[in-house]
Design an enzyme around this catalytic site. Structure first.
Site, PDB file in Angstrom:
ATOM      1  N   GLU A  96       0.849  -1.196   0.000  1.00  0.00           N
ATOM      2  CA  GLU A  96       0.000   0.000   0.000  1.00  0.00           C
ATOM      3  C   GLU A  96       0.885   1.247   0.000  1.00  0.00           C
ATOM      4  O   GLU A  96       2.009   1.232   0.510  1.00  0.00           O
ATOM      5  CB  GLU A  96      -0.893  -0.054   1.255  1.00  0.00           C
ATOM      6  N   ASP A  97       0.383   2.325  -0.578  1.00  0.00           N
ATOM      7  CA  ASP A  97       1.191   3.542  -0.643  1.00  0.00           C
ATOM      8  C   ASP A  97       1.182   4.318   0.673  1.00  0.00           C
ATOM      9  O   ASP A  97       2.208   4.807   1.107  1.00  0.00           O
ATOM     10  CB  ASP A  97       0.728   4.455  -1.798  1.00  0.00           C
ATOM     11  N   ASP A 100      -3.346   6.369   6.431  1.00  0.00           N
ATOM     12  CA  ASP A 100      -3.790   7.658   6.941  1.00  0.00           C
ATOM     13  C   ASP A 100      -4.613   7.369   8.213  1.00  0.00           C
ATOM     14  O   ASP A 100      -4.078   7.335   9.313  1.00  0.00           O
ATOM     15  CB  ASP A 100      -4.611   8.307   5.828  1.00  0.00           C
ATOM     16  N   PHE A 149      -0.209  16.851   3.325  1.00  0.00           N
ATOM     17  CA  PHE A 149      -0.968  16.354   2.179  1.00  0.00           C
ATOM     18  C   PHE A 149       0.038  16.096   1.058  1.00  0.00           C
ATOM     19  O   PHE A 149       0.581  17.032   0.484  1.00  0.00           O
ATOM     20  CB  PHE A 149      -2.022  17.363   1.744  1.00  0.00           C
ATOM     21  N   ARG A 162      -0.290  11.829  -9.971  1.00  0.00           N
ATOM     22  CA  ARG A 162       0.185  10.457  -9.741  1.00  0.00           C
ATOM     23  C   ARG A 162       1.490  10.195 -10.490  1.00  0.00           C
ATOM     24  O   ARG A 162       2.274   9.330 -10.106  1.00  0.00           O
ATOM     25  CB  ARG A 162      -0.867   9.443 -10.199  1.00  0.00           C
TER      26      ARG A 162
HETATM   27  C1  PRP Z   1      -5.671   6.207  -0.277  1.00  0.00           C
HETATM   28  C2  PRP Z   1      -4.490   5.301  -0.092  1.00  0.00           C
HETATM   29  C3  PRP Z   1      -5.007   4.221   0.801  1.00  0.00           C
HETATM   30  C4  PRP Z   1      -6.020   4.948   1.658  1.00  0.00           C
HETATM   31  C5  PRP Z   1      -5.423   5.244   2.983  1.00  0.00           C
HETATM   32  O1  PRP Z   1      -6.497   5.681  -1.281  1.00  0.00           O
HETATM   33  O2  PRP Z   1      -4.034   4.795  -1.328  1.00  0.00           O
HETATM   34  O3  PRP Z   1      -5.644   3.186   0.085  1.00  0.00           O
HETATM   35  O4  PRP Z   1      -6.340   6.174   0.975  1.00  0.00           O
HETATM   36  O5  PRP Z   1      -6.309   5.932   3.784  1.00  0.00           O
HETATM   37  P1  PRP Z   1      -6.877   5.369   5.152  1.00  0.00           P
HETATM   38  O6  PRP Z   1      -5.714   4.858   5.948  1.00  0.00           O
HETATM   39  O7  PRP Z   1      -7.508   6.598   5.770  1.00  0.00           O
HETATM   40  O8  PRP Z   1      -7.889   4.305   4.846  1.00  0.00           O
HETATM   41  P2  PRP Z   1      -7.663   6.493  -1.980  1.00  0.00           P
HETATM   42  O9  PRP Z   1      -8.980   6.073  -1.394  1.00  0.00           O
HETATM   43  O10 PRP Z   1      -7.327   7.948  -1.980  1.00  0.00           O
HETATM   44  O11 PRP Z   1      -7.642   5.914  -3.443  1.00  0.00           O
HETATM   45  P3  PRP Z   1      -6.445   5.825  -4.515  1.00  0.00           P
HETATM   46  O12 PRP Z   1      -5.439   4.849  -3.954  1.00  0.00           O
HETATM   47  O13 PRP Z   1      -7.126   5.308  -5.726  1.00  0.00           O
HETATM   48  O14 PRP Z   1      -5.869   7.200  -4.695  1.00  0.00           O
END
Ligand code: PRP
Length: 178
Positions: A96-97, A100, A149, A162
């Protein structure tokens, strides 16, 4: 429009990703590894990471949503794209990237455990500890960051940035720009 200033440079990221890949390979020596990327944000990190894991790997992807069009997680995580093959009995690395609030990974780890993999480990590029609402056991972590952010290297702001090859902090004023 001016490009955002790097917060983590390409070089810093590449160095850390190499270290993570080598550690993961060492920890799974003699085994195959099913690598699973969480779309969309992890796709750049995932592509670099697997090229630094010197093991027989397979790749697959999961899609999730919890944010909708909001900038805050609703906590109501849904799988929008499921794995293409079962992971039962396999050694799995979830990639995972960013963590949060932790809602996404808390949900995904529980979901994947129910599928009975032989082992399940988690690799995350960025952790914002100040924002965590759910416990997330990270086995391999790239960087801990403040509550900034961030965009680039797969991460977006309204689907943009991205493709930046580095990670940048996006000032509030730039977040709403088209
Ligand atoms: C982002 C990120 C994680 C998630 C983390 O995805 O890639 O999957 O939010 O947040 P959390 O810990 O509060 O759950 P996003 O929903 O923005 O979608 P994306 O990966 O397609 O940009």
């Amino acid at each position: 429009m001016k490009k955002p200033t790097p917060f983590l440079t390409e070089r810093q990221i590449a160095k850390r990703v190499k270290e993570l890949g080598e550690t993961i390979a060492r920890d799974h020596k003699g085994k195959g590894l099913a690598c699973i990327g969480v779309l969309k944000g992890s796709f750049v990190f995932f592509a670099d990471l697997i090229r630094n894991i010197d093991l027989p790997v397979t790749v697959d992807f999961l899609g999730t949503t919890s944010y909708g069009q909001q900038t805050r997680s609703s906590g109501d995580v849904k799988i929008t794209l499921d794995l293409s093959v079962p992971i039962t009995g396999k050694h799995v690395l979830l990639v995972e990237d960013i963590v949060d609030t932790g809602h996404t990974l808390h949900y995904l780890l529980e979901n994947l455990r129910l599928r009975k993999p032989a082992s399940l480990r988690l690799c995350v590029l960025l952790l914002k500890p100040g924002k965590l609402l759910k416990p997330v056991p990270i086995d391999y972590l790239g960087f801990t960051i403040d509550d900034r952010f961030v965009v680039g290297y797969g991460l977006d702001a309204r689907e943009r940035y991205r493709n930046l090859p580095y990670i940048a902090e996006l000032p509030e004023s730039a977040r709403e720009e088209e």
